[in-house]
Motif scaffolding. Structure first.
Motif, short mmCIF file in Angstrom:
data_model
loop_
_atom_site.label_atom_id
_atom_site.label_comp_id
_atom_site.label_asym_id
_atom_site.label_seq_id
_atom_site.Cartn_x
_atom_site.Cartn_y
_atom_site.Cartn_z
N PHE A 7 0.91 -1.24 -0.11
CA PHE A 7 0.06 0.04 0.09
C PHE A 7 0.88 1.22 -0.05
N LEU A 8 1.74 1.31 0.95
CA LEU A 8 2.74 2.61 0.88
C LEU A 8 3.40 2.76 -0.30
N SER A 9 3.95 1.63 -1.04
CA SER A 9 4.82 1.73 -2.17
C SER A 9 3.92 2.39 -3.29
N SER A 10 2.52 2.13 -3.18
CA SER A 10 1.61 2.45 -4.27
C SER A 10 1.26 3.85 -4.05
N LEU A 11 1.52 4.66 -3.26
CA LEU A 11 1.08 6.01 -2.78
C LEU A 11 1.93 6.91 -3.68
N PRO A 12 1.35 8.17 -3.97
CA PRO A 12 2.21 9.11 -4.68
C PRO A 12 3.06 9.76 -3.44
N MET A 13 4.28 10.20 -4.01
CA MET A 13 5.14 10.75 -3.21
C MET A 13 4.60 12.16 -2.51
N LEU A 14 4.93 12.58 -1.31
CA LEU A 14 4.56 13.93 -0.77
C LEU A 14 5.55 14.73 -0.59
N ARG A 15 5.50 16.00 -1.23
CA ARG A 15 6.36 17.21 -0.93
C ARG A 15 5.64 18.50 -0.47
N GLN A 30 -8.63 4.02 -0.31
CA GLN A 30 -7.46 3.17 -1.09
C GLN A 30 -6.97 2.47 0.17
N ALA A 31 -6.95 2.91 1.33
CA ALA A 31 -6.26 2.05 2.46
C ALA A 31 -7.33 0.98 2.81
N LYS A 32 -8.73 1.21 2.77
CA LYS A 32 -9.50 0.21 3.19
C LYS A 32 -9.38 -1.07 2.45
N GLY A 33 -8.98 -2.03 3.21
CA GLY A 33 -8.90 -3.56 2.69
C GLY A 33 -7.20 -3.72 2.27
N ASN A 34 -6.64 -2.49 2.07
CA ASN A 34 -5.11 -2.77 1.80
C ASN A 34 -4.28 -2.69 3.10
N ILE A 35 -4.70 -2.47 4.30
CA ILE A 35 -3.89 -2.35 5.17
C ILE A 35 -4.61 -2.94 6.32
N SER A 36 -3.94 -3.35 7.53
CA SER A 36 -4.42 -4.11 8.56
C SER A 36 -5.92 -3.13 9.06
N GLU A 37 -6.69 -3.78 9.89
CA GLU A 37 -7.80 -3.17 10.33
C GLU A 37 -7.27 -2.08 11.64
N ILE A 126 9.90 9.37 10.25
CA ILE A 126 9.85 8.29 9.58
C ILE A 126 11.04 7.42 9.14
N GLY A 127 12.19 8.55 9.24
CA GLY A 127 13.35 8.06 9.30
C GLY A 127 13.86 7.03 8.08
N PHE A 128 14.63 5.84 8.22
CA PHE A 128 14.85 4.92 7.02
C PHE A 128 13.96 3.71 7.03
N ASP A 129 12.85 3.68 7.97
CA ASP A 129 11.89 2.68 7.80
C ASP A 129 10.61 3.18 7.30
N GLY A 130 10.69 3.20 5.81
CA GLY A 130 9.48 3.58 5.08
C GLY A 130 8.31 2.82 4.75
N PHE A 131 8.35 1.84 5.81
CA PHE A 131 7.05 0.92 5.51
C PHE A 131 6.66 0.32 6.96
N SER A 132 6.98 1.02 7.92
CA SER A 132 6.40 0.81 9.44
C SER A 132 5.27 1.30 9.36
N GLN A 133 4.61 1.24 10.55
CA GLN A 133 3.48 1.87 11.21
C GLN A 133 3.47 3.47 11.03
N LEU A 137 1.30 6.40 9.33
CA LEU A 137 0.69 7.34 9.95
C LEU A 137 1.36 8.77 9.65
N ALA A 138 2.79 8.83 9.56
CA ALA A 138 3.17 9.88 9.22
C ALA A 138 2.78 10.67 7.64
N TYR A 139 2.50 9.52 6.81
CA TYR A 139 2.25 9.86 5.54
C TYR A 139 0.81 10.53 5.43
N ALA A 140 -0.30 9.79 6.42
CA ALA A 140 -1.79 10.36 6.44
C ALA A 140 -1.55 11.84 7.06
#
Length: 175
Positions: A7-15, A30-37, A126-133, A137-140
């Protein structure tokens, strides 16, 4: 099977300098069903400022609270309404940012400074862990900041100023 990684890798980059690439409703759709409940529930709670037991969201809430407290203290100080009881100290960075915001040439510039600070805080977390919870949350939260930023334009600000100034003129003539 929902996967935060895909899911995170499919999202557009934010600037910060760009407009929000999608609306909040589109993001939630887009998030519904693509990430955990659990992740989805956390994201849905962001609009209502619900942090639950999430450590990152608690840090975010504290940062926002400190930033808001510091800017309000600086505004009170500028108005000469300092209170001896409210001598809370803030980090040097927050103090300098608040000073710059209060001394900004207009409210739009001040608001942009504060939004950029919030955006960059999240970027650092976010640091270097671009796929963490935390990254999710930071992306949102960054998306919410960009959506809010897109609401501010010089034209609409000037229109609102003219509207309020017109109201004041009418009230002054009535007295």
């Amino acid at each position: 099977m929902p996967s935060r990684y895909y899911f995170l890798s499919s999202l557009p980059m934010l600037r910060f300098t760009d407009a929000a690439p999608l609306s909040w409703d589109s993001f939630l759709y887009q998030a519904k069903g693509n990430i955990s409940e659990g992740d989805y529930a956390l994201i849905c709670g962001l609009s209502e400022n619900k942090v639950g037991h999430n450590g990152f969201l608690k840090q975010w809430q504290k940062f926002n609270s400190d930033l808001n407290g510091a800017i309000n203290a600086k505004r009170r100080e500028s108005l000469g309404r300092t209170d001896a009881k409210s001598t809370q100290s803030y980090s040097y960075e927050i103090e300098q940012l608040c000073k710059a915001a209060v001394n900004a040439k207009d409210p739009l510039e001040a608001e942009m400074l504060l939004m950029r600070c919030r955006y960059e805080y999240l970027e650092q977390k976010i640091g270097f862990d671009g796929f963490s919870q935390t990254a999710l949350l930071a992306y949102a939260l960054q998306l919410q900041i960009l959506i809010r930023k897109d609401l501010f334009t010089v034209e609409s600000g000037n229109a609102e100023y003219q509207r309020l100034f017109g109201i004041l003129q009418k009230e002054m003539k009535m007295e």
